[in-house]
Scaffold this motif. Sequence first.
Motif, PDB file in Angstrom:
ATOM      1  N   LEU A  85      47.586  47.762  78.703  1.00 21.28           N
ATOM      2  CA  LEU A  85      47.323  48.124  77.402  1.00 21.28           C
ATOM      3  C   LEU A  85      47.947  47.103  76.405  1.00 21.28           C
ATOM      4  N   PHE A  86      47.334  46.478  75.249  1.00 25.16           N
ATOM      5  CA  PHE A  86      48.073  45.679  74.410  1.00 25.16           C
ATOM      6  C   PHE A  86      47.488  45.732  73.118  1.00 25.16           C
ATOM      7  N   ASP A  87      48.369  45.334  72.145  1.00 27.49           N
ATOM      8  CA  ASP A  87      47.816  45.323  70.577  1.00 27.49           C
ATOM      9  C   ASP A  87      47.361  44.153  70.236  1.00 27.49           C
ATOM     10  N   GLU A  88      47.263  43.002  70.898  1.00 29.57           N
ATOM     11  CA  GLU A  88      46.847  41.844  70.306  1.00 29.57           C
ATOM     12  C   GLU A  88      45.318  41.760  70.106  1.00 29.57           C
ATOM     13  N   GLU A  89      44.750  40.948  69.260  1.00 34.37           N
ATOM     14  CA  GLU A  89      43.270  40.800  68.868  1.00 34.37           C
ATOM     15  C   GLU A  89      42.559  40.383  70.156  1.00 34.37           C
ATOM     16  N   THR A  90      42.962  39.646  70.813  1.00 35.45           N
ATOM     17  CA  THR A  90      42.279  39.160  72.255  1.00 35.45           C
ATOM     18  C   THR A  90      43.421  39.398  73.410  1.00 35.45           C
ATOM     19  N   ALA A  91      42.925  39.097  74.527  1.00 36.62           N
ATOM     20  CA  ALA A  91      43.597  39.220  75.703  1.00 36.62           C
ATOM     21  C   ALA A  91      44.041  37.878  76.266  1.00 36.62           C
ATOM     22  N   ASP A  92      43.841  36.924  75.432  1.00 39.56           N
ATOM     23  CA  ASP A  92      44.307  35.338  75.751  1.00 39.56           C
ATOM     24  C   ASP A  92      45.585  35.283  76.477  1.00 39.56           C
ATOM     25  N   GLY A  93      46.813  36.090  75.718  1.00 42.34           N
ATOM     26  CA  GLY A  93      47.863  35.691  76.207  1.00 42.34           C
ATOM     27  C   GLY A  93      48.295  36.534  77.631  1.00 42.34           C
ATOM     28  N   LEU A  94      47.550  37.511  77.891  1.00 44.12           N
ATOM     29  CA  LEU A  94      47.622  38.383  79.210  1.00 44.12           C
ATOM     30  C   LEU A  94      47.043  37.473  80.348  1.00 44.12           C
ATOM     31  N   VAL A  95      45.806  36.899  79.957  1.00 41.69           N
ATOM     32  CA  VAL A  95      45.218  36.140  80.688  1.00 41.69           C
ATOM     33  C   VAL A  95      45.992  34.984  81.144  1.00 41.69           C
ATOM     34  N   ARG A  96      46.623  34.340  80.321  1.00 43.86           N
ATOM     35  CA  ARG A  96      47.435  33.101  80.526  1.00 43.86           C
ATOM     36  C   ARG A  96      48.561  33.576  81.324  1.00 43.86           C
ATOM     37  N   ARG A  97      49.053  34.587  81.112  1.00 50.81           N
ATOM     38  CA  ARG A  97      50.548  35.121  82.028  1.00 50.81           C
ATOM     39  C   ARG A  97      49.846  35.822  83.241  1.00 50.81           C
ATOM     40  N   LEU A  98      48.769  36.350  83.428  1.00 49.32           N
ATOM     41  CA  LEU A  98      48.730  37.095  84.627  1.00 49.32           C
ATOM     42  C   LEU A  98      47.717  36.621  85.452  1.00 49.32           C
ATOM     43  N   ARG A  99      46.844  35.544  84.921  1.00 45.99           N
ATOM     44  CA  ARG A  99      46.015  34.924  85.763  1.00 45.99           C
ATOM     45  C   ARG A  99      45.003  35.731  86.539  1.00 45.99           C
ATOM     46  N   PRO A 100      44.241  36.506  85.949  1.00 46.50           N
ATOM     47  CA  PRO A 100      43.477  37.500  86.976  1.00 46.50           C
ATOM     48  C   PRO A 100      42.439  36.749  87.547  1.00 46.50           C
ATOM     49  N   HIS A 101      41.913  37.154  88.758  1.00 50.38           N
ATOM     50  CA  HIS A 101      40.718  36.789  89.348  1.00 50.38           C
ATOM     51  C   HIS A 101      39.308  37.151  88.593  1.00 50.38           C
ATOM     52  N   VAL A 102      39.480  38.280  88.146  1.00 46.46           N
ATOM     53  CA  VAL A 102      38.424  39.039  87.348  1.00 46.46           C
ATOM     54  C   VAL A 102      38.726  39.730  86.081  1.00 46.46           C
ATOM     55  N   HIS A 103      38.275  39.155  84.932  1.00 43.70           N
ATOM     56  CA  HIS A 103      38.621  39.733  83.615  1.00 43.70           C
ATOM     57  C   HIS A 103      37.189  40.391  83.023  1.00 43.70           C
ATOM     58  N   ALA A 104      37.119  41.776  83.102  1.00 44.49           N
ATOM     59  CA  ALA A 104      36.069  42.450  82.956  1.00 44.49           C
ATOM     60  C   ALA A 104      35.993  43.179  81.476  1.00 44.49           C
ATOM     61  N   LYS A 105      34.877  43.238  80.882  1.00 43.89           N
ATOM     62  CA  LYS A 105      34.598  43.669  79.591  1.00 43.89           C
ATOM     63  C   LYS A 105      33.473  44.669  79.614  1.00 43.89           C
ATOM     64  N   GLY A 106      33.433  45.386  78.563  1.00 45.89           N
ATOM     65  CA  GLY A 106      32.479  46.463  78.495  1.00 45.89           C
ATOM     66  C   GLY A 106      31.093  46.232  77.994  1.00 45.89           C
ATOM     67  N   THR A 107      30.483  47.357  77.937  1.00 48.60           N
ATOM     68  CA  THR A 107      28.797  46.858  77.366  1.00 48.60           C
ATOM     69  C   THR A 107      28.888  46.524  75.822  1.00 48.60           C
TER      70      THR A 107
END
Length: 89
Positions: free
Chosen positions: A21-43
């Motif tokens: 869970l995060f408070d930022e507008e986007t997950a860009d910071g998390l993506v840069r740090r965590l480097r996920p293989h899959v990034h999922a968004k909803g409908t």
Amino acid sequence: MPAVERAEILAALQCVDHVVLFDEETADGLVRRLRPHVHAKGTDYALTTVPERQTVRRRAGRCIAGDPKTHATRDLIRLVLERFGKSRE
């Protein structure tokens, strides 16, 4: 549904490694740090509207988004009940 409850449900899935869970507008910071293989968004997103898609691509991941709601839990429950002859009455 509160974010904490959604996170708990997602974390219970065997195919999910981590839920953050995060408070930022986007997950860009998390993506840069965590480097996920899959990034999922909803409908409410299409692949072209995922705000983090460029960051995910630069990290060699892939985005999935826009899963149509053609499989609501209530419909699956109704199908199981119909198939096995159970009724709510």
